[in-house]
Design a protein around this motif. Structure first.
Motif, PDB file in Angstrom:
ATOM      1  N   CYS A 294      68.290  -4.103 -42.155  1.00 19.11           N
ATOM      2  CA  CYS A 294      68.959  -4.058 -43.436  1.00 19.11           C
ATOM      3  C   CYS A 294      70.130  -5.343 -43.561  1.00 19.11           C
ATOM      4  CB  CYS A 294      69.805  -2.807 -43.746  1.00 19.11           C
ATOM      5  SG  CYS A 294      68.519  -1.599 -44.314  1.00 19.11           S
ATOM      6  N   CYS A 295      70.625  -5.740 -42.491  1.00 17.78           N
ATOM      7  CA  CYS A 295      71.784  -6.718 -42.481  1.00 17.78           C
ATOM      8  C   CYS A 295      71.276  -7.690 -41.451  1.00 17.78           C
ATOM      9  CB  CYS A 295      73.318  -6.198 -42.062  1.00 17.78           C
ATOM     10  SG  CYS A 295      73.331  -5.984 -40.437  1.00 17.78           S
ATOM     11  N   GLY A 296      70.619  -7.593 -40.342  1.00 28.79           N
ATOM     12  CA  GLY A 296      69.902  -8.461 -39.391  1.00 28.79           C
ATOM     13  C   GLY A 296      71.179  -9.265 -38.600  1.00 28.79           C
ATOM     14  N   GLU A 297      72.442  -8.428 -38.767  1.00 27.25           N
ATOM     15  CA  GLU A 297      73.412  -9.181 -38.248  1.00 27.25           C
ATOM     16  C   GLU A 297      74.290  -8.176 -36.914  1.00 27.25           C
ATOM     17  OE1 GLU A 297      74.440 -12.168 -38.564  1.00 27.25           O
ATOM     18  OE2 GLU A 297      73.748 -12.827 -40.680  1.00 27.25           O
ATOM     19  N   GLY A 298      73.578  -7.130 -36.723  1.00 28.01           N
ATOM     20  CA  GLY A 298      73.987  -6.136 -35.747  1.00 28.01           C
ATOM     21  C   GLY A 298      75.106  -5.424 -36.116  1.00 28.01           C
ATOM     22  N   LEU A 299      75.367  -5.297 -37.698  1.00 22.95           N
ATOM     23  CA  LEU A 299      76.399  -4.659 -38.437  1.00 22.95           C
ATOM     24  C   LEU A 299      76.195  -3.218 -38.808  1.00 22.95           C
ATOM     25  CD1 LEU A 299      78.138  -7.943 -40.085  1.00 22.95           C
ATOM     26  CD2 LEU A 299      78.942  -6.592 -38.020  1.00 22.95           C
ATOM     27  N   CYS A 300      75.098  -3.323 -39.770  1.00 25.62           N
ATOM     28  CA  CYS A 300      74.989  -1.961 -40.434  1.00 25.62           C
ATOM     29  C   CYS A 300      74.592  -0.830 -39.604  1.00 25.62           C
ATOM     30  CB  CYS A 300      74.078  -2.298 -41.699  1.00 25.62           C
ATOM     31  SG  CYS A 300      72.437  -2.302 -41.155  1.00 25.62           S
ATOM     32  N   GLY A 301      73.636  -1.159 -38.580  1.00 24.04           N
ATOM     33  CA  GLY A 301      73.379   0.178 -37.783  1.00 24.04           C
ATOM     34  C   GLY A 301      71.943   0.710 -38.212  1.00 24.04           C
TER      35      GLY A 301
END
Ligand SMILES: Cc1cc2nc3c(=O)[nH]c(=O)nc-3n(C[C@H](O)[C@H](O)[C@H](O)COP(=O)(O)OP(=O)(O)OC[C@H]3O[C@@H](n4cnc5c(N)ncnc54)[C@H](O)[C@@H]3O)c2cc1C
Ligand code: FES
Length: 336
Positions: A294-301
């Motif tokens: 969902c974010c691809g950045e390692g943030l949303c989980g």
């Protein structure tokens, strides 16, 4: 080139997870700011350095770059050059993205976040880059229409909002791309919309040797394949057919592939992946990243995987090899 190996690091017991973005133009990322870098012990809050990373020092880059995210990926609007409907629920968009972006998106395993112009970020979805045409500054995306977010995209005729490219669409692809030699034999097996990353991979691996494709056109269209792939090396198959396993076995034994790329659901990754590992243990295996991204950045989980050691790894950032994914994630049920 880095690839993910989940291991404890000697005496410190520090978690070592390699990261698809490490050392790239998007490193250091948001995780560095909060002390959660996957690679760097200093950027995990430790007062010593014990990473296995052999590239440019991420800590040094972070400090020199004023403790900021390097080159954060941002939304931008791309003009739709052409839209072709292959079936009422299968559409290809050709987008003008500029030469630099098209070049960056050419790496196999690349995907973008895509939404309609003016749509809220709730509509962002990961979509693989199917083909790039760097000379014309274009990329091609194939979208299977399923529900709300993809239906909303189908309404777009003029512009789309893109963010990327992200690199972790195929686990095991980094290790495969880092192999040297121009006589590599590659087999790509794709089912349904898995053919989209398969077409980009075929484009690259043709420059490294020969490529054979086994394509199951279930829920997609043969016309799309014919538009994007030369006929010669494609065999149309049905993975669900009883005798497919035997067919694959004899093909693997006969051709002794160096690389096998499986772009299929987790069910087929498990069933075919084990067979491939058994028959060709030395071959590099890459498989589609089927996690919810969902974010691809390692943030949303949303792509998180809890390991048996109580760690959480984000499968959008962590690049496993195909064999690691099979052994530690699919079979062992998260006992990484
Ligand atoms: C790395 C990656 C590359 C992809 N490439 C393509 C592509 O090239 N073409 C294409 O048509 N589809 C691709 N997909 C799948 C696509 O993102 C989903 O089909 C889409 O999000 C479905 O949205 P929806 O609202 O239409 O359907 P929903 O009803 O929301 O979902 C339909 C199916 O898609 C799954 N899905 C929904 N959201 C996500 C998400 N954020 N990440 C992963 N799966 C999701 C659901 O679990 C369900 O199985 C890719 C997914 C990933 C993770
Ligand atoms: S997709 Fe958000 S953390 Fe991986």
């Amino acid at each position: 080139m880095n690839y993910c190996m989940i291991e404890e690091n000697g005496a410190s017991g520090q978690k070592q997870v390699n990261c698809i973005d490490a050392g790239s133009e998007n490193c250091p990322c948001y995780l560095a700011i909060t002390g959660d870098c996957l690679i760097c012990s200093r950027l995990q809050g430790k007062d010593y350095c014990n990473c296995n990373w052999r590239g440019v020092c991420i800590y040094n880059e972070f400090i020199q770059g004023n403790r900021k995210v390097n080159n954060p990926r941002r939304d931008f609007e791309a003009n739709i050059i052409h839209r072709k409907l292959y079936k009422e629920d299968l559409v290809v968009y050709i987008l003008d993205v500029g030469k630099g972006f098209a070049m960056k998106a050419s790496q196999p395993g690349s995907y973008l976040f895509v939404k309609g112009s003016g749509a809220s970020s709730f509509y962002d979805i990961p979509i693989s880059v199917m083909m790039t045409d760097v000379e014309k500054d274009r990329i091609h995306l194939a979208i299977k229409i399923i529900s709300t977010k993809t239906k909303a995209l189908l309404m777009e005729n003029e512009k789309m909002v893109l963010r990327g490219p992200y690199r972790n669409g195929v686990h095991g692809i980094s290790a495969m791309l880092s192999k040297r030699g121009r006589n590599q034999k590659t087999l790509i097996i794709a089912k349904g919309i898995g053919i989209a990353p398969g077409i980009l991979a075929a484009q690259t691996f043709r420059n490294k040797g020969s490529v054979d494709l086994l394509v199951d056109t279930d829920k997609i269209s043969k016309a799309l394949i014919e538009d994007y792939l030369e006929d010669g090396a494609i065999q149309y198959v049905s993975l669900a057919e009883k005798d497919f396993g035997e067919k694959l076995e004899s093909l693997l034994i006969k051709n002794q592939y160096d690389n096998v790329v499986l772009l299929v659901s987790d069910y087929y990754i498990e069933h075919l992946g084990e067979k491939i590992k058994k028959i060709l243990p030395a071959a590099a295996l890459a498989v589609s990243n089927n996690f919810k991204i969902c974010c691809g950045e390692g943030l949303c989980g949303s792509c998180s995987l809890d390991t048996s050691r109580g760690d959480t790894i984000k499968m959008c950032k962590c690049q496993l090899t195909g064999a690691e994914l099979l052994d530690h994630v699919l079979y062992a049920n998260t006992s990484v």
